[in-house]
Design an enzyme around this catalytic site. Structure first.
Site, PDB file in Angstrom:
ATOM      1  N   SER A 140     -12.222   9.459  20.084  1.00  0.00           N
ATOM      2  CA  SER A 140     -12.583   8.470  21.103  1.00  0.00           C
ATOM      3  C   SER A 140     -11.390   8.253  22.026  1.00  0.00           C
ATOM      4  O   SER A 140     -10.236   8.234  21.575  1.00  0.00           O
ATOM      5  CB  SER A 140     -12.969   7.141  20.454  1.00  0.00           C
ATOM      6  OG  SER A 140     -13.103   6.131  21.444  1.00  0.00           O
ATOM      7  N   TYR A 153     -11.776   0.569  14.724  1.00  0.00           N
ATOM      8  CA  TYR A 153     -12.469   1.794  15.136  1.00  0.00           C
ATOM      9  C   TYR A 153     -11.464   2.827  15.633  1.00  0.00           C
ATOM     10  O   TYR A 153     -11.534   4.004  15.266  1.00  0.00           O
ATOM     11  CB  TYR A 153     -13.479   1.451  16.226  1.00  0.00           C
ATOM     12  CG  TYR A 153     -14.217   2.644  16.779  1.00  0.00           C
ATOM     13  CD1 TYR A 153     -15.185   3.302  16.023  1.00  0.00           C
ATOM     14  CD2 TYR A 153     -13.948   3.114  18.061  1.00  0.00           C
ATOM     15  CE1 TYR A 153     -15.879   4.393  16.530  1.00  0.00           C
ATOM     16  CE2 TYR A 153     -14.641   4.206  18.580  1.00  0.00           C
ATOM     17  CZ  TYR A 153     -15.594   4.837  17.813  1.00  0.00           C
ATOM     18  OH  TYR A 153     -16.268   5.925  18.324  1.00  0.00           O
TER      19      TYR A 153
END
Length: 244
Positions: A140, A153
């Site tokens: 990400s 995350y």
């Protein structure tokens, strides 16, 4: 037995980026195995869509963090299609909270799916993918742009980056590329869920292109890494429209 068509396994292939990536690889001429965890109807819909477009696909259930189920997934693919050339590991979960307020149960859930899942799938991929193949993990861009509330995350995706770069070196001499795609803000149900319109608008303005990414944008990168990109290896590709 060596098939003439490349065979791709796409985890998380029942929805979001995974589904669009599966459809793109099938359009590229690859046989696609759609791996899913808990939504068989969506997985079968992906398979039907690929079939209606003239492609070949199969849905197989597997919890990516369960080594027994992932081993069975790879066994079934090899039995049905003769081998595996591409593994695209899109399966993941995202639970957002400032670090000080995060429920550690949520942290453990993300770690199990995003970190352990990447390790388990990567282990089977490293053992099974044929020469000339590709392993594509999903990271990400938040590891780089450091948005508040993404701490846990981003930590799981930082682990994905590390595994990707090291595995590429561990497969020396095998003619297998290992890379990660790191999407930026992308208009998927996972990303948009729970975000007020003002927040979405703010994220849209982060990129010089002034739009959110689409799953098709990310699938294009997957297609490149899964096919012609034989000289890109051990990299994290930031597919984010220029977000910094």
């Amino acid at each position: 037995m060596r098939t003439t068509t490349r065979v791709a396994v796409v985890t998380g292939g029942s929805g979001g980026i995974g589904r669009v990536a599966a459809e793109r690889l099938a359009a590229d001429g690859q046989t696609v195995v759609v791996s899913y965890a808990g939504n068989p109807a969506a997985a079968e819909e992906t398979v039907r869509t690929i079939g209606d477009a003239g492609g070949t696909a199969l849905a197989v259930r597997a919890d990516v963090a369960d080594e027994t189920q992932v081993t069975a997934l790879f066994d079934e693919v090899e039995e049905r299609f003769g081998g595996i050339d591409v593994v695209v590991h899109t399966a993941g979960i995202m639970l957002l909270s400032p670090l000080a307020e995060l429920d550690l149960t949520d942290f453990d859930r993300m770690h199990r799916t995003n970190v352990r899942g990447t390790f388990v799938v990567g282990q089977q991929a490293a053992r099974r993918v044929r020469s000339g193949g590709a392993i594509i993990n999903f990271s990400s861009s938040v590891t780089k742009i450091a948005l508040p509330a993404y701490t846990a995350y981003a930590a799981t995706k930082g682990a994905v980056d590390a595994m990707t770069l090291i595995l590429a070196k561990e497969l020396r001499g095998r003619d297998i590329t290992v890379n990660a795609v790191a999407p930026g803000p992308t208009a998927t149900p996972l990303f948009l869920q729970g975000k007020p319109e003002a927040v979405v608008e703010q994220l849209t303005k982060m990129t010089p292109l002034e739009r959110l990414g689409s799953p098709d944008d990310i699938a294009e990168v997957v297609s490149f890494l899964a096919g012609p990109a034989r000289w890109i290896n051990g990299q994290v590709l930031y597919a984010n429209g220029g977000v910094v």
